[in-house]
Design an enzyme around this catalytic site. Structure first.
Site, short mmCIF file in Angstrom:
data_model
loop_
_atom_site.label_atom_id
_atom_site.label_comp_id
_atom_site.label_asym_id
_atom_site.label_seq_id
_atom_site.Cartn_x
_atom_site.Cartn_y
_atom_site.Cartn_z
N GLY A 26 -65.22 -42.60 83.98
CA GLY A 26 -65.77 -43.02 85.26
C GLY A 26 -64.99 -42.42 86.40
N MET A 28 -62.93 -43.87 88.37
CA MET A 28 -61.58 -44.40 88.49
C MET A 28 -60.71 -44.16 87.26
SD MET A 28 -61.25 -45.81 91.49
CE MET A 28 -59.91 -46.97 91.31
N GLY A 29 -61.33 -43.94 86.11
CA GLY A 29 -60.51 -43.80 84.91
C GLY A 29 -61.32 -43.54 83.68
N ASP A 140 -69.34 -57.44 90.58
CA ASP A 140 -69.99 -56.17 90.22
C ASP A 140 -70.84 -56.34 88.97
OD1 ASP A 140 -70.66 -53.51 90.64
OD2 ASP A 140 -68.96 -52.73 89.49
#
Length: 225
Positions: A26, A28-29, A140
Site C-alpha cells: 500500500g 504506507m507500507g 476507515d
C-alpha cells in the site's frame, strides 16, 4: 539473514519471525506472510515504508497495535506482537488470515445473496460493537477492511487495519490525541460521514455506523450512494 534488512524473503525479524513472501502493498507500507521460527506458526507482519517512517507515522502505527490488541473478539483481527527492526522500522505482527476481502468478494461472481450479506455484516457489527465498547473508533471501515476468512463452519468476517483509529476513552494518550485535529481529514472519502469529511475533531462511533451503511448500500446495489 537477520536484521537490519528485514523486508526480504528469508530475513528474520525481531529474532523470531522469518519472512516468506510479500502479500500486500500500500501507500504506507507492506504486509508479509511470515513464520515464527520456534513455534512454526504462520503470521502476517505489517511494515511501514522506510521513506514514510516519521515520528507521526510511528505513533499511528503503535496506536494501531494498542487499539487492535485491546479488543479480543473473533470478528476483529488479532494482534500478536509489535516491535522495531534493527534499521528502526516499526512492525506489527498479526494472525495470518486466509481468504479474501469483502471488496474482492463483491467484485466477482456469483453475487452474494441477501442472506449471506446479512450474515457477514451482522458478524462485522458484532465485532464493531466490541471495538466501540473499548472506546475505539475505526474511522476507515470499507469493504477492503473487512476480511472474509475461511473456517470449517464457513466464512468468518474480521475487521482489519486500525491504522487511523482513534481512542475516545478518558485519559487517552495526549500525543495520540494530537494526531487528529480539526480540519484534518483521514479516511476513505466514499465511506466517510459528513462530519468526518469536514475534519471535525469530536466525531464518535456513529461515523463507523455511517460507513457500515454505505457498505451495505454498495453491497446490495453494486454502486456507491
Amino acid at each position: 539473514q537477520t536484521d537490519p534488512v528485514p523486508r526480504q524473503p528469508e530475513a528474520v525479524v525481531g529474532g523470531k519471525y522469518r519472512l516468506l513472501e510479500a502479500i500486500g502493498e500500500g501507500g504506507m507500507g507492506s504486509v508479509w506472510r511470515a513464520q515464527h521460527v520456534s513455534l512454526g506458526r504462520m503470521v502476517a507482519i505489517k511494515f511501514v515504508r522506510p521513506e514514510m517512517n516519521t515520528a507521526e507515522v510511528a505513533s499511528r502505527f503503535l496506536r494501531e497495535a494498542r487499539a487492535t490488541a485491546a479488543v479480543q473478539h473473533r470478528n476483529v483481527v488479532e494482534v500478536i506482537d509489535v516491535g522495531t527492526t534493527g534499521e528502526g522500522l516499526p512492525y506489527l505482527v498479526m494472525e495470518y488470515l486466509e481468504g479474501e476481502t469483502l471488496e474482492a468478494r463483491l467484485a466477482r461472481s456469483p453475487a452474494l445473496s441477501v442472506a449471506e450479506l446479512g450474515s457477514i455484516l451482522a458478524a462485522t457489527l458484532n465485532g464493531l460493537a466490541v471495538v466501540h465498547e473499548a472506546g475505539i473508533i475505526h474511522r476507515d471501515l470499507k469493504p477492503a477492511n473487512i476480511f472474509l476468512t475461511r473456517e470449517a463452519e464457513g466464512t468468518l468476517p474480521k475487521i482489519v487495519d486500525f491504522g487511523i483509529s482513534r481512542a475516545t476513552l478518558a485519559g487517552a494518550d495526549s500525543a495520540e490525541s494530537r494526531l487528529t485535529v480539526t480540519g484534518s481529514i483521514v479516511g476513505t472519502p466514499f465511506y466517510m460521514s459528513p462530519e468526518q469529511l469536514r475534519g471535525a475533531k469530536d466525531i464518535d462511533a456513529r461515523t463507523d455506523l455511517y460507513a457500515m451503511g454505505v457498505i451495505l448500500y454498495e453491497a446490495l446495489t453494486g454502486r456507491l450512494p
